[in-house]
Design a protein around this motif. Structure first.
Motif, PDB file in Angstrom:
ATOM      1  N   GLY A   1      53.323  47.124  62.815  1.00  0.00           N
ATOM      2  CA  GLY A   1      51.960  46.844  62.372  1.00  0.00           C
ATOM      3  C   GLY A   1      51.693  47.142  60.922  1.00  0.00           C
ATOM      4  O   GLY A   1      50.588  46.867  60.426  1.00  0.00           O
ATOM      5  N   ASN A   2      52.680  47.670  60.203  1.00  0.00           N
ATOM      6  CA  ASN A   2      52.456  48.061  58.812  1.00  0.00           C
ATOM      7  C   ASN A   2      52.602  46.876  57.867  1.00  0.00           C
ATOM      8  O   ASN A   2      53.350  45.933  58.112  1.00  0.00           O
ATOM      9  N   GLN A   3      51.861  46.966  56.756  1.00  0.00           N
ATOM     10  CA  GLN A   3      51.943  45.979  55.686  1.00  0.00           C
ATOM     11  C   GLN A   3      53.186  46.252  54.858  1.00  0.00           C
ATOM     12  O   GLN A   3      53.635  47.397  54.730  1.00  0.00           O
ATOM     13  N   PHE A   4      53.768  45.197  54.273  1.00  0.00           N
ATOM     14  CA  PHE A   4      54.953  45.363  53.443  1.00  0.00           C
ATOM     15  C   PHE A   4      54.628  46.154  52.172  1.00  0.00           C
ATOM     16  O   PHE A   4      53.504  46.120  51.671  1.00  0.00           O
ATOM     17  N   ARG A   5      55.639  46.820  51.644  1.00  0.00           N
ATOM     18  CA  ARG A   5      55.527  47.507  50.366  1.00  0.00           C
ATOM     19  C   ARG A   5      55.267  46.496  49.246  1.00  0.00           C
ATOM     20  O   ARG A   5      55.890  45.433  49.179  1.00  0.00           O
ATOM     21  N   LEU A   6      54.312  46.819  48.374  1.00  0.00           N
ATOM     22  CA  LEU A   6      53.974  46.023  47.179  1.00  0.00           C
ATOM     23  C   LEU A   6      53.429  44.636  47.512  1.00  0.00           C
ATOM     24  O   LEU A   6      53.429  43.758  46.662  1.00  0.00           O
ATOM     25  N   GLN A   7      52.944  44.440  48.743  1.00  0.00           N
ATOM     26  CA  GLN A   7      52.466  43.117  49.142  1.00  0.00           C
ATOM     27  C   GLN A   7      50.943  43.046  49.076  1.00  0.00           C
ATOM     28  O   GLN A   7      50.253  43.577  49.935  1.00  0.00           O
ATOM     29  N   PRO A   8      50.390  42.385  48.051  1.00  0.00           N
ATOM     30  CA  PRO A   8      48.937  42.185  48.017  1.00  0.00           C
ATOM     31  C   PRO A   8      48.542  41.024  48.917  1.00  0.00           C
ATOM     32  O   PRO A   8      49.284  40.051  49.058  1.00  0.00           O
ATOM     33  N   GLU A   9      47.393  41.139  49.522  1.00  0.00           N
ATOM     34  CA  GLU A   9      46.907  40.039  50.360  1.00  0.00           C
ATOM     35  C   GLU A   9      46.470  38.858  49.502  1.00  0.00           C
ATOM     36  O   GLU A   9      46.652  37.705  49.883  1.00  0.00           O
ATOM     37  N   LEU A  10      45.918  39.144  48.326  1.00  0.00           N
ATOM     38  CA  LEU A  10      45.397  38.085  47.471  1.00  0.00           C
ATOM     39  C   LEU A  10      45.791  38.341  46.028  1.00  0.00           C
ATOM     40  O   LEU A  10      45.635  39.457  45.510  1.00  0.00           O
ATOM     41  N   THR A  11      46.337  37.338  45.382  1.00  0.00           N
ATOM     42  CA  THR A  11      46.576  37.384  43.942  1.00  0.00           C
ATOM     43  C   THR A  11      46.007  36.116  43.316  1.00  0.00           C
ATOM     44  O   THR A  11      45.935  35.060  43.960  1.00  0.00           O
ATOM     45  N   GLY A  12      45.616  36.221  42.068  1.00  0.00           N
ATOM     46  CA  GLY A  12      45.094  35.072  41.349  1.00  0.00           C
ATOM     47  C   GLY A  12      45.170  35.306  39.854  1.00  0.00           C
ATOM     48  O   GLY A  12      45.214  36.454  39.397  1.00  0.00           O
ATOM     49  N   ALA A  13      45.213  34.240  39.100  1.00  0.00           N
ATOM     50  CA  ALA A  13      45.263  34.361  37.646  1.00  0.00           C
ATOM     51  C   ALA A  13      44.703  33.103  37.008  1.00  0.00           C
ATOM     52  O   ALA A  13      44.804  31.997  37.551  1.00  0.00           O
ATOM     53  N   LEU A  14      44.113  33.287  35.853  1.00  0.00           N
ATOM     54  CA  LEU A  14      43.609  32.187  35.039  1.00  0.00           C
ATOM     55  C   LEU A  14      44.086  32.402  33.613  1.00  0.00           C
ATOM     56  O   LEU A  14      43.889  33.478  33.044  1.00  0.00           O
ATOM     57  N   SER A  15      44.742  31.393  33.053  1.00  0.00           N
ATOM     58  CA  SER A  15      45.229  31.472  31.678  1.00  0.00           C
ATOM     59  C   SER A  15      44.748  30.260  30.901  1.00  0.00           C
ATOM     60  O   SER A  15      44.439  29.217  31.483  1.00  0.00           O
ATOM     61  N   TYR A  16      44.685  30.423  29.586  1.00  0.00           N
ATOM     62  CA  TYR A  16      44.276  29.290  28.755  1.00  0.00           C
ATOM     63  C   TYR A  16      45.094  29.268  27.471  1.00  0.00           C
ATOM     64  O   TYR A  16      45.608  30.291  27.004  1.00  0.00           O
ATOM     65  N   LEU A  17      45.218  28.067  26.903  1.00  0.00           N
ATOM     66  CA  LEU A  17      45.839  27.838  25.601  1.00  0.00           C
ATOM     67  C   LEU A  17      44.871  26.993  24.792  1.00  0.00           C
ATOM     68  O   LEU A  17      44.476  25.899  25.236  1.00  0.00           O
ATOM     69  N   TYR A  18      44.504  27.467  23.621  1.00  0.00           N
ATOM     70  CA  TYR A  18      43.477  26.779  22.841  1.00  0.00           C
ATOM     71  C   TYR A  18      43.876  26.750  21.368  1.00  0.00           C
ATOM     72  O   TYR A  18      44.432  27.719  20.838  1.00  0.00           O
ATOM     73  N   GLU A  19      43.584  25.635  20.716  1.00  0.00           N
ATOM     74  CA  GLU A  19      43.756  25.558  19.268  1.00  0.00           C
ATOM     75  C   GLU A  19      42.805  24.515  18.705  1.00  0.00           C
ATOM     76  O   GLU A  19      42.439  23.542  19.381  1.00  0.00           O
TER      77      GLU A  19
END
Length: 749
Positions: free
Chosen positions: A632-650
């Protein structure tokens, strides 16, 4: 650990940002996205035509976002988390499953490939990320493509190749925490021979102040150089020779107790000794790698590829494992090894058929020596073994009290070591057939024959204090195996057939659907730490996946969404023995992993590109009584949710100048740092920003960069070796770091 930090929920913010740029994008429909090309299936393909979940980052994107470390990749790849306790101890998490076993007999779950060669051993898998052509991350079991180490996925790094036209670049940088950086490359040649020389040196003082008088901790001092040659004696033959040299002389990792976390009160050191290999906390690590690739076009439909590699690593790390100012738990690890590999592959292509057939051979010889140094009275008092005679708690004067002042200290040293001599022979085939103009089917399989030999030795002297009390035992009370320096061995033979089956359906010019069935296996482990040959069976994975890739009609927006289900038998977990502090592998039984991943790439305007990703994972050991302690245990280092937003602008600010900016915001939900689920960290979100000016022809740039701009407090790991002795420790994540970089280019780019 719970710091009661209330995180920002990432998806709503991400949606707001994307919506804000949507209005601008409506007037920019002519903006184009470059096609992403990958070689995940051992041939050049557009990423949308690959029936796998794969993410790709080219060298320009890496440079513009300032990605120069493994852990930074977590911001850009859904379902990927990279943890780095030190340059010598890396953890790779793909779809919630962690690969970080540092023992010599242990096996990797994530294949780390460098120029087509498997370098997945935990202690040798890290290298400096610089002068890259691209990085590809492939999810799910990929044994057919990347070998047995890719039981949950693969990370493939392709370095920039030599070119005929002369070009060079140089980047210098400086910042807080005494940050210094120098990076450059030089390339050129003629029609037959081209060369390239790339290098990087970077250093940063530690950000954990150490009051013991030794260097501040969690800093780094790295240098790397990569000469490469390309021979093109004919239009049909290309020979690439690449040598990589990586050296680290880091001040070491701060394993601190919770009461001094995020303070300037760490007092960590190791005593003068004969077993640890150094008298200071620190890391000394050298990796040498040579790779030769021969590519021979045998006509329009056949090509032959040979890849051979030799890799050597030596790393020594000493650390204070108790997190206190007492000389109680002082450890070191000396890991060394040699790896060699050879692969011969024949690719074929036709009007309706593409694929490859080949063979590979891999062998390694690895050792892990763990030294232990302490002071007897301090150790026994901290362990509570002296409470019966009135000495309670950690007491540095225990030896003096016990000997009536005759002795003030009794040094105690011991060690254990394990080794591995492994080899594997692989035969593989993979065929894609165009069943109809819309439907492509792929069938592949890898036959693996492995031979694994493990060894174990230890020496634990009798404690002088325990002996004076009439007990002829070591400091661990006889609970740890003591072979008195004699080596014991065990071996095994294992064979497996690991298949994959993929379907790719072209719905229209803009959308592809795909489905995947694949099987993976993490090699069996021979654990000798009990004195008997304990065979941990191979971890077996069944993977099912459905996905969609495409471009939103009429817009410059690429997207990919995948849903997966994975079933595990004999799930292997690493645990720290509660009596001796030694790490061993256990069989935790069955486990399941279900998740959803998505990523998009959008040219919102002519000047702005957005990258976004998210992953949801529901995974853990099955809650079945037959699975024992960790059910019943969760895995080591396992997040349920991850997300990211990146941008490149010039944008142009004059005829000769550009304003440039890039940034990334990443989020991960709470994680456990151990399979027992005792140590937890709340959700963490981090913001990185870069801004600067550049010449309109891009031959120079000046950039100000900030990592962890909001100076968030977070931890990278918890529990660690000290937890088995009742002294859990924590590793602090990096605070806000600032840097100013100047880059100059010459020649053709």
């Amino acid at each position: 650990m719970n710091r009661n930090k209330k995180p920002n929920f990432p998806l709503s913010t991400l949606a707001c940002v994307i919506s804000a740029f949507a209005l601008q994008a409506q007037a920019q429909q002519n903006t184009q996205l470059e096609e992403v090309i990958v070689t995940a299936q051992k041939r050049t393909q557009a990423i949308q035509d690959v029936p796998l979940t794969v993410s790709s980052l080219d060298g320009d994107t890496l440079n513009e976002l300032g990605i120069d470390r493994f852990d930074s990749l977590s911001d850009l790849v859904p379902g990927l988390v990279v943890q780095q306790q030190s340059v010598n101890n890396n953890g790779y998490v793909i779809r919630g499953i962690t690969s970080d076993d540092g023992s010599a007999p242990g096996a990797a779950r994530v294949s780390v490939y460098l120029n087509g060669t498997d370098v997945s051993r935990s202690r040798t898998s890290y290298f400096e990320v610089y002068d890259m052509e691209r990085i590809e991350v492939v999810k799910g079991p990929q044994a057919t493509l990347f070998g047995t180490a890719a039981s949950i996925g693969a990370m493939s790094f392709i370095t920039a190749r030599p070119q005929q036209e002369f070009a060079s670049s140089l980047t210098v940088g400086a910042g807080n925490f005494e940050l210094r950086k120098l990076e450059g490359m030089l390339t050129g040649g003629n029609e037959t021979v081209q060369g390239r020389l790339a290098f990087v040196t970077r250093e940063r003082a530690g950000y954990v102040e150490n009051t013991s008088g030794e260097a501040d901790l969690n800093g780094y001092e790295r240098e790397a150089i990569r000469p490469s040659l390309r021979f093109t004696p004919s239009d049909d033959l290309t020979i690439d020779l690449v040598y990589n040299y990586d050296k680290a002389s880091d001040p070491g990792t701060a394993f601190v107790s919770q009461d001094v976390l995020f303070t300037d009160n760490a007092a960590l050191s190791v005593p003068d000794n004969n077993v640890l290999g150094m008298n200071d906390i620190g890391v000394e690590r050298t990796v040498k790698d040579f790779n030769a690739t021969l590519s021979w076009e045998l006509g329009n439909e056949l090509s032959l590829t040979y890849i051979g590699a030799q890799r050597e690593h030596d790393s020594l790390e000493a650390f204070d494992a108790d997190g206190t100012g007492f000389e109680m738990l002082n450890f070191s690890e000396l890991a060394s090894g040699d790896q060699s590999s050879h692969e011969l592959r024949l690719n074929f292509s036709g009007e309706r058929i593409n694929g490859f057939v080949g063979a590979s051979y891999f062998e390694e010889d690895a050792t892990q020596f763990v030294g232990f140094a302490t002071e007897e009275g301090t150790f026994l008092s901290c362990a509570g073994a002296l409470s019966g005679i009135g000495i309670t708690g950690c007491n540095a004067d225990s030896t003096a009290l016990l000997t009536g002042g005759t002795l003030t200290a009794l040094a105690y040293e011991s060690y254990y070591a394990n080794g591995a001599d492994n080899s594997s022979l692989n035969l593989f085939v993979d065929v894609s057939y165009q069943v109809t103009p819309q439907l492509e089917a792929t069938v592949g399989a890898r036959l693996v024959r492995e031979k694994r030999e493990s060894s174990y030795t230890s020496a634990l002297p009798v404690s002088q204090i325990r002996a004076s009390q009439g007990m002829m035992t070591d400091l661990f009370f006889g609970l740890a195996l003591n072979t008195d320096g004699e080596m014991i061995r065990g071996d095994s033979d294992n064979s497996a057939v690991l298949p994959r089956f993929n379907l790719l359906y072209t719905l229209n010019d803009n959308v592809n659907l795909y489905g995947t069935l694949s099987k993976g296996e993490r090699s069996e482990v021979i654990d000798m730490s009990s004195g008997l040959e304990n065979l941990i069976p191979a971890e077996e994975i069944d993977n099912y996946e459905l996905g969609i890739k495409g471009r939103l009609a009429g817009t410059p927006l690429d997207y990919a969404v995948a849903a997966f289900y994975q079933n595990y038998d004999n799930f292997q977990v690493n645990v720290v023995d509660q009596d001796s502090g030694q790490t061993r592998t256990e069989n935790a039984g069955s486990a399941t992993n279900t998740g959803l991943e998505a990523e998009l790439r959008w040219s919102a305007t002519e000047n702005l590109q957005l990258l976004a990703n998210m992953a949801y994972i529901d995974a853990g050991i099955d809650d079945d009584s037959g699975n024992g302690t960790y059910a019943g245990n969760q895995f080591r280092l396992q997040p349920e949710l991850t997300g990211a937003l990146s941008y490149l602008y010039e944008t142009a600010i004059s005829n000769s100048l550009l304003f440039t900016s890039s940034g990334s915001w990443s989020y991960r939900s709470s994680v456990y740092f151990d399979i027992a689920n005792q140590f937890e960290e709340d959700a963490v979100d981090l913001l990185n920003l870069r801004a600067g000016i550049a010449a309109s022809d891009r031959n120079w740039a000046l950039t100000l960069a900030a990592s962890n701009l909001l100076d968030e407090e977070y931890i990278m790991d918890a529990g660690n070796t000290g937890s088995s002795f009742g002294y859990p420790t924590y590793i602090q994540g990096a605070p806000r770091t600032l840097s100013l970089e100047f880059s100059k280019r010459f020649g053709a780019f």
